[in-house]
Design a protein around this motif. Structure first.
Motif, short mmCIF file in Angstrom:
data_model
loop_
_atom_site.label_atom_id
_atom_site.label_comp_id
_atom_site.label_asym_id
_atom_site.label_seq_id
_atom_site.Cartn_x
_atom_site.Cartn_y
_atom_site.Cartn_z
N SER A 100 70.56 41.55 80.86
CA SER A 100 71.86 40.87 80.79
C SER A 100 71.78 39.57 81.56
N TYR A 101 72.59 38.61 81.13
CA TYR A 101 72.57 37.27 81.72
C TYR A 101 73.93 36.95 82.33
N PHE A 102 73.91 36.31 83.48
CA PHE A 102 75.13 35.98 84.20
C PHE A 102 75.07 34.54 84.68
N ARG A 103 76.23 33.94 84.83
CA ARG A 103 76.37 32.67 85.54
C ARG A 103 77.11 33.00 86.82
N ALA A 104 76.55 32.58 87.95
CA ALA A 104 77.14 32.91 89.24
C ALA A 104 76.64 31.93 90.30
N GLN A 105 77.31 31.91 91.44
CA GLN A 105 76.90 31.05 92.54
C GLN A 105 75.60 31.55 93.17
N ASN A 106 75.40 32.87 93.14
CA ASN A 106 74.21 33.48 93.75
C ASN A 106 74.02 34.88 93.18
N MET A 107 72.95 35.56 93.60
CA MET A 107 72.66 36.88 93.04
C MET A 107 73.69 37.92 93.45
N TYR A 108 74.32 37.76 94.61
CA TYR A 108 75.33 38.72 95.03
C TYR A 108 76.55 38.67 94.12
N GLU A 109 76.94 37.47 93.74
CA GLU A 109 78.06 37.32 92.82
C GLU A 109 77.69 37.89 91.44
N ALA A 110 76.45 37.67 91.00
CA ALA A 110 76.00 38.23 89.72
C ALA A 110 76.06 39.76 89.76
N LEU A 111 75.65 40.35 90.87
CA LEU A 111 75.72 41.81 91.00
C LEU A 111 77.16 42.30 91.03
N ASP A 112 78.05 41.55 91.68
CA ASP A 112 79.48 41.91 91.65
C ASP A 112 80.00 41.91 90.22
N LYS A 113 79.57 40.93 89.43
CA LYS A 113 79.99 40.86 88.03
C LYS A 113 79.40 42.03 87.24
N PHE A 114 78.15 42.37 87.54
CA PHE A 114 77.50 43.49 86.86
C PHE A 114 78.24 44.80 87.16
N TYR A 115 78.54 45.04 88.43
CA TYR A 115 79.12 46.32 88.85
C TYR A 115 80.64 46.40 88.70
N TYR A 116 81.28 45.38 88.19
CA TYR A 116 82.73 45.36 88.02
C TYR A 116 83.19 46.61 87.24
N GLY A 117 84.02 47.42 87.87
CA GLY A 117 84.57 48.60 87.21
C GLY A 117 83.57 49.73 87.01
N ARG A 118 82.44 49.68 87.69
CA ARG A 118 81.38 50.68 87.49
C ARG A 118 81.15 51.49 88.75
N ASP A 119 80.60 52.66 88.56
CA ASP A 119 80.11 53.50 89.65
C ASP A 119 78.70 53.02 89.97
N LEU A 120 78.49 52.55 91.19
CA LEU A 120 77.19 52.00 91.58
C LEU A 120 76.05 52.99 91.37
N GLY A 121 76.32 54.27 91.50
CA GLY A 121 75.28 55.28 91.36
C GLY A 121 74.87 55.58 89.94
N GLN A 122 75.53 54.98 88.96
CA GLN A 122 75.24 55.26 87.56
C GLN A 122 74.26 54.26 86.92
N TYR A 123 73.88 53.24 87.69
CA TYR A 123 73.00 52.20 87.15
C TYR A 123 71.89 51.89 88.13
N LYS A 124 70.74 51.55 87.59
CA LYS A 124 69.60 51.14 88.42
C LYS A 124 69.19 49.74 88.01
N ILE A 125 69.17 48.85 88.99
CA ILE A 125 68.73 47.47 88.77
C ILE A 125 67.23 47.41 89.02
N PHE A 126 66.48 46.90 88.05
CA PHE A 126 65.04 46.75 88.21
C PHE A 126 64.66 45.37 88.70
N SER A 127 65.41 44.36 88.22
CA SER A 127 65.12 43.01 88.70
C SER A 127 66.33 42.13 88.51
N ILE A 128 66.38 41.11 89.36
CA ILE A 128 67.37 40.05 89.23
C ILE A 128 66.61 38.76 89.52
#
Length: 134
Positions: A100-128
């Protein structure tokens, strides 16, 4: 302005936002939350390929129309100046790697956009990764 006029104007702005992003309006969700004298708009995109939704951007306005105007202003003036990032991930219990692709100020903001409305334990990030500027 009557309620009908507001609905028509809201629909016009939503259609304009979809058009400027080049995204089918069926793949955009406009989440409005009224809090006291302000309206928060969370614009969410839905990826038709893997049917997952992600936060695009959040703005706050005095009402829906004002929030939509601010979202349009963000898209026109700021969106393309943000960094482009790629996130590779899987949903726990599945074995298909998604990108997935995101536009963000930094990787933390991209991760916030990724995890919006999600349970953090249900997804595994392999790379950013920060994508090169073209």
């Amino acid at each position: 302005m009557t309620r009908t006029d507001q609905n028509v104007e809201t629909a016009k702005y939503q259609k304009d936002i979809a058009s400027r992003l080049g995204i089918d309006s069926d793949n955009l969700i406009f989440n409005y939350k009224q809090k006291n004298e302000t309206v928060r708009l969370d614009l969410v995109t839905v990826n038709p390929k893997h049917e997952q939704s992600f936060l695009f951007h959040t703005v706050t306005g005095t009402d829906k129309i004002d929030a939509l105007k601010k979202m349009l202003e963000y898209i026109e003036k700021h969106y393309h100046n943000e960094s482009s990032l790629t996130v590779q991930w899987i949903k726990i219990g599945e074995n298909k790697l998604h990108t997935s692709y995101f536009r963000a100020q930094n990787m933390y903001e991209a991760l916030d956009k990724f995890y919006y409305g999600r349970d953090l334990g249900q997804y595994k990030i392999f790379s950013i990764a920060l994508n090169p500027v073209s």
